[in-house]
Design an enzyme around this catalytic site. Structure first.
Site, PDB file in Angstrom:
ATOM      1  N   ASP A   1     121.007  80.946 131.277  1.00 40.37           N
ATOM      2  CA  ASP A   1     122.273  81.748 130.945  1.00 40.37           C
ATOM      3  C   ASP A   1     123.306  81.408 131.903  1.00 40.37           C
ATOM      4  O   ASP A   1     123.236  80.489 132.814  1.00 40.37           O
ATOM      5  CB  ASP A   1     121.769  83.274 131.195  1.00 40.37           C
ATOM      6  CG  ASP A   1     122.879  84.355 131.000  1.00 40.37           C
ATOM      7  OD1 ASP A   1     123.708  84.066 130.344  1.00 40.37           O
ATOM      8  OD2 ASP A   1     122.916  85.231 131.799  1.00 40.37           O
TER       9      ASP A   1
ATOM     10  N   CYS B   1      75.000  70.181 140.573  1.00 41.54           N
ATOM     11  CA  CYS B   1      75.788  71.537 140.801  1.00 41.54           C
ATOM     12  C   CYS B   1      77.114  71.648 140.481  1.00 41.54           C
ATOM     13  O   CYS B   1      78.045  70.696 140.911  1.00 41.54           O
ATOM     14  CB  CYS B   1      75.436  71.995 142.150  1.00 41.54           C
ATOM     15  SG  CYS B   1      73.848  72.222 142.707  1.00 41.54           S
TER      16      CYS B   1
ATOM     17  N   ASP C   1     118.839  86.437 133.541  1.00 38.95           N
ATOM     18  CA  ASP C   1     118.679  87.590 134.534  1.00 38.95           C
ATOM     19  C   ASP C   1     117.707  88.667 133.967  1.00 38.95           C
ATOM     20  O   ASP C   1     117.515  89.525 134.859  1.00 38.95           O
ATOM     21  CB  ASP C   1     120.168  88.172 134.593  1.00 38.95           C
ATOM     22  CG  ASP C   1     120.832  88.968 133.485  1.00 38.95           C
ATOM     23  OD1 ASP C   1     119.830  88.796 132.647  1.00 38.95           O
ATOM     24  OD2 ASP C   1     121.999  89.242 133.334  1.00 38.95           O
TER      25      ASP C   1
ATOM     26  N   ASP D   1      83.826  82.988 148.047  1.00 38.09           N
ATOM     27  CA  ASP D   1      84.669  81.891 148.394  1.00 38.09           C
ATOM     28  C   ASP D   1      85.294  81.133 147.212  1.00 38.09           C
ATOM     29  O   ASP D   1      85.979  80.405 147.487  1.00 38.09           O
ATOM     30  CB  ASP D   1      83.782  80.955 148.845  1.00 38.09           C
ATOM     31  CG  ASP D   1      83.074  81.367 150.269  1.00 38.09           C
ATOM     32  OD1 ASP D   1      83.676  82.190 150.935  1.00 38.09           O
ATOM     33  OD2 ASP D   1      82.077  81.146 150.809  1.00 38.09           O
TER      34      ASP D   1
END
Length: 721
Positions: A411, A367, A608, A15
């Site tokens: 770019d 805990c 790119d 979990d």
């Protein structure tokens, strides 16, 4: 590594990161194991081992006592040095919570607890025994896991702290409260499991976009075959309303394809022969024949799922800090609880029962589960939400950094612009604009270079007639020539045209004005006269200006770095309202990024992924633009799969929402613990509020993180405005 193999297993019952740590510790201690990687996001484990070892029996013997199930994912080990393994995306469907081991135990403990209260009300003499039995129903499985975890190398597990607290409570006569605490703990664990299942389902749900079968053309007929068995090169038939079963290219048919399940675009995309299509998209109004270009394991959806799962397992900086903190935090809590339980009675003669009770409560308050899960739960949910909207971020570190960037270097070609020129201006000189377009298109028919495609696309859009031309041929380095209706035509650069015919002052002035705007000019000659001019430019994406404005509104400075000529760079930058630098080589872009970083800026480079590789690598975050291409998926720290400039701002917004959620989660976890610590020491609260401080905090931070699964840019923008 050549004599080792990797085998992958599905591990059920994990979990959170603490579960993964227990699994990793237990498996790594096995003699047969050379290495182990555990993925909470996918519920998978990859084990490196000698090829002659059969691991499943020893893995089950090691993990079953800890409460985890294990089953093979691969039909056979993969030989050779495999640096990273893929992930199974189909997997068995998760069972309803009431049919899981945790669900059955929780329901049984709850019923036993209710029965104990009923017995205590009607038969007081049996109350203690009834609550002890109810406690045993829930505690025995927890204690077994605690012992197994201790033997497997995790002595300070949450199960250990719970067992000590419950047994201690029984010894001081708080049996009923101990039973309630155990039940609340089981409920919290169950809720954690449900939340973790939802997080996994967010990614696995992408797999549901793929159809189970595909219609394959075979031996002159059509056969239905499982989609995962499609081979590259096969031709499949996609009927109207069908989901496309694989990445491919249309070979026959024209129609719209709904790509919203994959790209999030609300408007269907028109497809014709030669166009690429994504697996999971839907043919809406026409049948298409599609040639498969990617195997099932490599299609866009499968690769996005794999990359997101790998990203979820890459720890964020905040998560690594918390993990290091938790290693000494839990033993320290045990030591403090022991001091609280023993010191006041020994030093000041206080009542043993009261202070032992407070010490046990501190064990539960301390805990670390809520703190440990606070960051990874938020990261996992955010990565899943982003992937479903085409925002692929490869790990928690990149996701955190995105929210801190101060500058974004873009770019130009294919990033801020569409990457293909369009006809922007038509000028008729002695001929009409429509005639100029028709004559140019006649010469360019059949040509494939970008400028020719731009002219043909404009002719098609304007429905200009394209008559057949004769004697068409390229003039190397100058343009193209031919004849139309007996008239000689030439289409080429201004300098080449001027060498054939004097352009004249007016024509030269117009050419110069277009070039100052960063446009490429083609001059059309008819006979010995200038017939017209065609100006073309790679225009900004439709959303470029809005996307850059959104970045500016977020406090980020956008800049354009391009290798294109200075005139084009200046024109595009001015059009978009940003600073632009042109004529740059790849190393120049990298240098500019490093200069910004040297001034204390946090820089994202958007490009790119090919000619921008040095700058992408140098930036704090490299973002690849693309439409689900290999480059976009593999280059950089993140990828904007839809090629939208606005998605860069959305990615930043997602990161900032995630960072805010992480801060909230840490505040919830530590705040609840601090509050209950004070009230426990003051004697105001006891054991069951203490377990609420842990279990409740864990459930709260998980639920808070899961809100990110529903994140979308519009709602986030509305909330911030």
């Amino acid at each position: 590594m050549s004599n080792l193999v990797e085998t992958r297993y599905r591990v059920t019952g994990m979990d959170c990161g603490s579960c993964a740590a227990k699994v990793r510790t237990a498996v790594s201690r096995l003699r047969e194991v050379e290495g182990v990687e555990v993925s909470v996001a996918s519920g998978a484990m990859t084990v490196t081992h000698p090829p002659d070892k059969t691991l499943l029996p020893v893995l089950r013997a090691s993990l079953t006592p800890l409460g985890y199930g294990v089953a093979p994912l691969d039909p056979a080990p993969t030989t050779g040095p495999v640096p990273s393994a893929g992930h199974d995306h189909a997997g068995p469907a998760d069972a309803p919570w009431w049919r899981t081991r945790k669900g059955v135990t929780t329901l049984a403990c709850g019923l036993a607890l209710a029965g104990a209260y009923a017995i205590g009300t009607h038969i007081p003499a049996l109350e203690s025994v009834a609550f002890l039995a109810a406690l045993a129903v829930g505690l025995v499985p927890i204690a077994r896991r605690a012992v197994a975890a201790a033997r497997a190398g995790t002595p300070f597990s949450i199960e250990t702290l719970m067992t000590i607290a419950a047994v201690g409570a029984v010894l001081i006569g708080a049996t009923a409260e101990a039973a309630m605490v155990v039940f609340l703990f089981l409920v919290g664990e169950l809720l954690e499991g449900v939340a973790a299942g939802r997080a996994r389902a967010g990614i696995r749900g992408l797999s549901a976009l793929l159809p189970k079968e595909a219609l394959v053309e075979r031996d002159g007929g059509i056969a239905a075959v499982p989609a995962e068995r499609l081979e590259v090169g096969a031709v499949i038939l996609v009927r109207p309303g069908d989901r496309i079963a694989a990445d491919g290219v249309v070979v026959e048919g024209v129609g719209d394809v709904d790509e919203a399940p994959v790209t999030g675009e609300s408007v269907p995309a028109s497809k014709q022969p030669g166009d690429a299509v994504f697996a999971g998209s839907i043919a809406t109004d026409a049948a298409l024949r599609v040639r498969v270009t990617k195997a099932a394991a490599d299609n866009t959806i499968a690769r996005v799922i794999r990359l997101v799962e790998e990203a979820q397992d890459a720890k964020a900086p905040t998560e690594r800090i918390i993990d290091r903190f938790a290693r000494w935090y839990t033993p320290a809590v045990v030591a403090v609880a022991a001091v609280v339980a023993v010191a006041p009675p020994v030093v000041a003669g206080a009542a043993w029962d009261a202070w032992i009770y407070k010490g046990l409560a501190l064990l539960l308050i301390g805990c670390p589960c809520a703190l440990v899960i606070s960051t990874p739960a938020a990261i996992a949910a955010a990565l899943s939400a982003g992937a479903r909207r085409g925002l692929l971020v490869k790990g928690g570190a990149a996701l955190e950094t995105l929210g801190k960037i101060t500058d974004a270097a873009f770019d130009k070609t294919g990033t801020l612009t569409e990457g293909k020129p369009r006809v922007t201006d038509l000028v008729g000189l002695g001929r009409s604009e429509r005639q100029v377009l028709s004559m140019a298109a006649a010469l360019e028919t059949g040509a494939s270079h970008p400028l020719a495609r731009a002219i043909l696309a404009r002719a098609a859009a304007d429905r200009a007639p394209v008559p057949p031309a004769a004697d068409v041929g390229a003039v190397p380095g100058q343009g193209i020539a031919g004849r139309l209706g007996g008239e000689a035509l030439f289409l080429g650069s201004a300098s080449a045209a001027d060498a054939r015919v004097s352009l004249g002052a007016e024509c030269e002035a117009r050419v110069a004005a277009f070039e100052r705007d960063g446009k490429t000019v083609a001059v059309l000659l008819a006979g010995d006269a200038v017939a017209g001019l065609i100006a073309m430019r790679d225009e900004p994406r439709p959303d470029a200006a809005a996307g850059l404005a959104a970045l500016k509104a977020a406090g980020i400075v956008p800049v354009m770095l391009t290798g294109d000529n200075l005139h084009t760079a200046a024109a595009i930058a001015q059009n978009l309202g940003i600073v632009g630098q042109g004529g740059l080589l790849p190393q120049d872009k990298q240098r500019i990024v490093r200069d910004l970083q040297a001034r204390g800026r946090v820089v994202a480079k958007v490009g790119d992924g090919i000619n921008d590789a040095p700058a992408l690598a140098a930036a704090d975050v490299g973002i690849a633009m693309g439409g689900g291409t290999d480059v976009a998926l593999e280059t950089g720290d993140a990828a904007v799969l839809h090629g939208r400039v606005a998605d860069v701002a959305h990615m930043v917004a997602l990161s900032r929402a995630t960072l805010a959620t992480i801060r909230q989660n840490i505040g919830i976890a530590l705040g609840l613990k601090a509050g209950f610590l004070v009230t426990t020491l003051l004697g105001i609260t006891g054991l069951w509020p203490a377990i609420l401080a842990d279990t409740g905090a864990t459930v709260l931070v998980t639920a808070n993180a899961m809100r990110l699964l529903r994140w979308n840019p519009k709602a986030d923008r509305a909330r911030r405005s």
